[in-house]
Each structure stands twice: as C-alpha cells, then as structure tokens.
Design a protein around this motif. Structure first.
Motif, short mmCIF file in Angstrom:
data_model
loop_
_atom_site.label_atom_id
_atom_site.label_comp_id
_atom_site.label_asym_id
_atom_site.label_seq_id
_atom_site.Cartn_x
_atom_site.Cartn_y
_atom_site.Cartn_z
N PHE A 279 -8.05 3.15 0.47
CA PHE A 279 -7.76 3.70 1.79
C PHE A 279 -7.14 2.67 2.72
O PHE A 279 -6.25 3.01 3.50
N GLY A 280 -7.58 1.42 2.65
CA GLY A 280 -6.99 0.39 3.50
C GLY A 280 -5.50 0.23 3.26
O GLY A 280 -4.72 0.11 4.21
N GLU A 281 -5.09 0.25 2.00
CA GLU A 281 -3.66 0.14 1.67
C GLU A 281 -2.90 1.36 2.18
O GLU A 281 -1.80 1.24 2.73
N PHE A 282 -3.50 2.54 2.00
CA PHE A 282 -2.85 3.76 2.46
C PHE A 282 -2.63 3.74 3.96
O PHE A 282 -1.54 4.07 4.45
N VAL A 283 -3.66 3.37 4.70
CA VAL A 283 -3.57 3.35 6.17
C VAL A 283 -2.48 2.39 6.64
O VAL A 283 -1.68 2.73 7.53
N ARG B 114 -17.86 5.79 -7.38
CA ARG B 114 -16.70 5.17 -6.74
C ARG B 114 -15.88 4.27 -7.66
O ARG B 114 -14.98 3.57 -7.21
N GLN B 115 -16.18 4.24 -8.96
CA GLN B 115 -15.39 3.42 -9.85
C GLN B 115 -13.93 3.86 -9.82
O GLN B 115 -13.61 5.05 -9.71
N ASP B 116 -13.02 2.88 -9.93
CA ASP B 116 -11.60 3.17 -9.81
C ASP B 116 -11.11 4.19 -10.83
O ASP B 116 -10.20 4.96 -10.57
N ASP B 117 -11.71 4.19 -12.03
CA ASP B 117 -11.20 5.05 -13.09
C ASP B 117 -11.94 6.37 -13.23
O ASP B 117 -11.70 7.14 -14.15
N THR B 118 -12.86 6.65 -12.30
CA THR B 118 -13.66 7.86 -12.40
C THR B 118 -12.80 9.11 -12.43
O THR B 118 -12.94 9.98 -13.31
N LEU B 119 -11.91 9.24 -11.46
CA LEU B 119 -11.05 10.43 -11.39
C LEU B 119 -10.10 10.49 -12.57
O LEU B 119 -9.80 11.57 -13.09
N GLU B 120 -9.64 9.32 -13.01
CA GLU B 120 -8.68 9.28 -14.12
C GLU B 120 -9.32 9.64 -15.45
O GLU B 120 -8.61 9.89 -16.42
N VAL C 4 -19.28 3.46 5.06
CA VAL C 4 -20.10 2.36 5.56
C VAL C 4 -20.11 1.24 4.52
O VAL C 4 -20.51 1.43 3.38
N GLY C 5 -19.64 0.07 4.91
CA GLY C 5 -19.62 -1.09 4.04
C GLY C 5 -18.47 -1.17 3.06
O GLY C 5 -18.30 -2.20 2.41
N SER C 6 -17.68 -0.11 2.94
CA SER C 6 -16.64 -0.13 1.90
C SER C 6 -15.43 0.73 2.22
O SER C 6 -14.71 1.16 1.32
N LEU C 7 -15.16 0.98 3.49
CA LEU C 7 -14.10 1.90 3.86
C LEU C 7 -12.75 1.51 3.27
O LEU C 7 -12.02 2.36 2.74
N GLN C 8 -12.39 0.24 3.35
CA GLN C 8 -11.05 -0.16 2.95
C GLN C 8 -10.80 -0.01 1.46
O GLN C 8 -9.66 0.18 1.04
N ILE C 9 -11.84 -0.10 0.65
CA ILE C 9 -11.64 -0.03 -0.80
C ILE C 9 -11.91 1.35 -1.38
O ILE C 9 -11.68 1.57 -2.57
#
Length: 463
Positions: free
Chosen positions: A162-166, A410-416, A186-191
C-alpha cells in the motif's frame, strides 16, 4: 434485495457466547430437548440478526432473534441499509459529527507533535482518486469476493504494498481519513497488500465520505437490535455455549447449552449459517475438517476496543490523537507505524467530560490492559505538559467493548496461491454457509448486502 418463493423454512438463532467439549449422543436427550430446523444461525450480531429477519419475514420462514453511541457511529446509504431501518420503523437522517479540536501527540511521550495533517481540499482530491481506483475493481470485491479472479488474473495493483501504491498515485493526503474511519493497518499499513486496504475502505464507504451520504438513526443504533430481538425472541437462544458439532453433506447437529438452562439441547438442521469471526478459538466446537483448518489456521488476530471514559483533565471538544513520532512534519503514511493506536474524542452531552475511546493493536490486549493503556496515555499528557493540568487525572471508564477479530493472512503469496478461491469454496461445504465481516468489508451496510448474497445461495440448496 432478492425475492424467492420457498416453502416454510424453520431456523434457530444462537447468540454465540463460547464453547465447551462434549460428545453427541442423541439417545441421551429427552424429546423436548431435541429441536429440528432447516437452518441454524450461529451468532446474533449484525449479520446473524439481519439473516434471521430476512429469512423469516421476507422468505415465508418461521424460526424457533437517551443513549450514547460509542461503537458504530453511522451507516452507508448502500444495499439494504435503508430498508432494514424502515422495516423496524426507525427514523434516520444525515450523519452529523461533533466539531473537535485535534491535538496530535507522541504515542510514547504524550508531547505535542509538530505534525501538519493534509488540508481538507487535499484530502478530498486524494479520496476522489482513490474512489476512481476502487470503482474500477468494485465488481471483484463488493458485495463479497464471489467474482474475484483466479491467481494468474489478479490485478497486479492488488498485490502492491500500500505504501508504494499511495506514493505512486500521489494520494498520501487520503491516508489519515482512510485509517481513521477504517482502523486498517495498525503497525503495518505501508506493507499491507493494497487489496487489504480496498477490503477495509472500498467503494461504498469511499463514496459515503466523498459525497457526504452517511446516515444515522435519530434515536439509537441499539434500537434496531432491540426491535429485531422483540421480533425473533421466541426463536433465539441467548448466551448459547456450543458443546459439539457434527456437519456433513446431509446436514448439521449442534449440541448447545443456553443461558440458565440446566439441560443441553440438540439442534438438528439441514443447513448452518456461521456469522462470528472464524478464529481457531471460536471454531473449536464447530468440528473443522482438514480443508477448513487449512483455510482458517493462518488468519491474523486483531485487537480493537471502543468505549466511553470520563476524563476531566482534557478540554471539552478536543480530540487527542496518539501518533508515532515519524509522522513529523507531514509523513501521512507513517500514521500507523506503531504497534497500537489510540484516540480520545469528546462525546455525549456537554459538561460531562465524556470521551469516546478507540484503541487498536496488533498484539494481544486484555480489557484490563486496554483500560491501563488509556489511563497511562492520559497521564503522559499531563507529565509532558500537553495539558494545562497538574496532579493525577482520574480516568473513569464508563463502558468498554471489544471488537476483536481475525484478518486474512498477510503473506505476500497468499492471494497468488488461490486463497480467495479456497475461502469461498467453503460456502455450502458440509451444509455450512458463512457470512460476517471476515468475508467482505466490515461495515454493517456491507455485511448486510453480502449476507443477502449468501442467503440467496443457501436457499437454492433447500429447494
């Protein structure tokens, strides 16, 4: 609203309170303690209450479910919200919020921060850009994720932090409003994957903010549930403890003990509708099999409390926002860069020193710890000289309610790896259907709209 002609369907609503362990032995139940129904609803919150009313009142079913608002503040003009209020004769009008003077302070020290929030016009412009984005993909996520694409077709932007997108979209000014309303990150918005922020702040809520179309009851939010209970009470089991569950393609059997009842009851139903959040703790008595366990085991707990406290040392019409130091001078993306968030805002009638408490954390927080965090937060203000007050300030917590839950992994590959498809493959599996905020956006209006889509599918399996 969907409309179906169905034969009379009976259902039972369990206001779920907890669980214990026992073994189902039907021969051990007296006939009067065996209930047979078509549908049993577990949970009596927003989704459970709504589902019960819709099934009985709209689908020819029969079932055997001055104030101070400190939880839900308003509703979106979306889906079945208006008709649900009108059904119970509850008047509503535009949402109006109290104008408060915001004081931004360091969450660790209580000292004032030299933080400049975005101007109103900057916020509006950034939210309009976000609105265009969520509108483009809305059919994939609202109401619910029925149409979510397979892994090889997921829009890449959903997987972008999300941080990169914003920063790429230049919508930093929207971030404070998004997190204040949704509590996300909370604690992890940007990632967080951008999809998780879409799930927390999608089209319906964004339109409500941009267009100013939120509504609120003219009396009390609780009146809706009071009147729903009066309608359903003969068919509701309050404070029910689930002791054991058996589920398969032919139906479900649930053993419960309700309220002050001395005997347990066996409920035999063709279908079950689960509405609480699917934590491993909640699901222990629900008889998960391996398929369900693999879907739910890695969900991430979240802790959230809302309440009302008397705090005489904070000036009336103030809002204290505890923020990480990294937000200075105007780093809006850092607003959730801390393991917990806290805000205290004037509420209630003037002159009573009442403040609405909102506390979120990405670690376990008990009721006692939540109260202590509020009390210590206030004392930090005094020690830092932020308030024109000396001595100890007596914080009197009038009410405190936990809104804890679980979030998608929230793992990066969960959706994939097809998480959404695996999650939604549970709908109807083992005669069980699922609804509630874990399956869609968590606002009541979204939950009710999503519940309609679940009920439509559930009823087709009973035709």
């Amino acid at each position: 609203m969907f409309r179906m002609r169905v034969s009379a369907i009976s259902l039972l609503v369990l206001f779920f309170a907890g669980f214990a362990h026992a073994k189902i032995d039907e021969d051990g139940f007296e006939p009067e303690n065996i209930i047979q129904r078509d549908v049993v609803i577990v949970g009596g919150g927003a989704s459970g209450t709504y589902a019960a009313v819709r099934l009985r009142e709209d689908l020819n079913t029969s079932i055997t479910n001055t104030t101070l608002e400190y939880g839900v503040q308003s509703y979106m003009h979306y889906g079945p919200t208006v008709s649900f209020f009108e059904r119970f004769g509850i008047e509503f009008g535009p949402f109006t919020s109290r104008r408060l003077t915001t004081i931004n302070v360091d969450v660790e020290t209580g000292k004032r921060l030299d933080y400049t929030p975005p101007a109103a016009n900057e916020t509006t412009e950034a939210l309009r850009k976000w609105l265009q984005f969520v509108e483009k993909y809305n059919d994939l996520v609202e109401p619910g994720f029925w149409n979510f694409p397979p892994p090889d077709q997921i829009p890449a932007v959903f997987l972008t932090p999300f941080g990169e997108f914003v920063q790429h979209q230049k919508i930093e000014a929207a971030v404070p409003r998004i997190v204040t309303i949704s509590g996300v990150g909370v604690g992890s918005l940007q990632i967080l994957p951008t999809l998780q922020v879409v799930q927390a702040f999608g089209l319906a809520v964004t339109k409500g903010v941009v267009e100013g179309t939120f509504i609120q009851p003219k009396t009390s939010n609780s009146l809706l549930y009071q009147r729903a209970y009066e309608l359903l009470k003969e068919d509701v089991r309050l404070n029910s403890t689930i002791h054991e569950t058996e589920r398969d393609h032919s139906g479900v059997r649930i053993v419960v003990k309700s309220g002050s009842d001395t005997a347990k009851t066996l409920i035999k139903a063709k279908r079950a509708l689960w509405t609480p959040f699917p934590s491993q703790y909640n699901l222990k008595p629900f008889g998960q099999d391996e398929k369900e366990f693999q879907v739910f085991r890695s969900w991430v707990p979240e802790w959230s409390y809302v309440g009302v406290a008397s705090i005489p040392c904070i000036p009336e019409n103030s809002s204290i926002q505890y923020l990480p130091r990294e937000v200075e001078p105007s780093n809006h993306l850092a607003i959730r860069h801390y393991p917990h968030s806290l805000s205290l805002g004037t509420t209630g009638p003037s002159g009573l020193d009442l403040f609405r408490v909102m506390l979120g954390a990405n670690y376990s927080v008990t009721y006692e710890e939540a109260e202590e965090m509020v009390t210590s937060g206030v004392q930090k203000l005094i020690a830092a000289g932020t308030l024109n007050y000396t001595g100890h300030c007596e914080v009197d917590m009038k009410a405190l309610s936990a809104h804890n839950g679980v979030l998608w992994p929230r793992q990066d590959d969960t959706l994939e790896h097809g998480f959404v498809q695996e999650l939604y493959s549970l709908q109807g599996y083992r005669s069980t259907w699922w609804t509630g905020r874990s399956w869609c956006e968590e606002y009541s209006s979204n939950v009710w709209a999503f519940t309609d889509t679940v009920l439509e599918r559930l009823l087709k399996t009973l035709e």
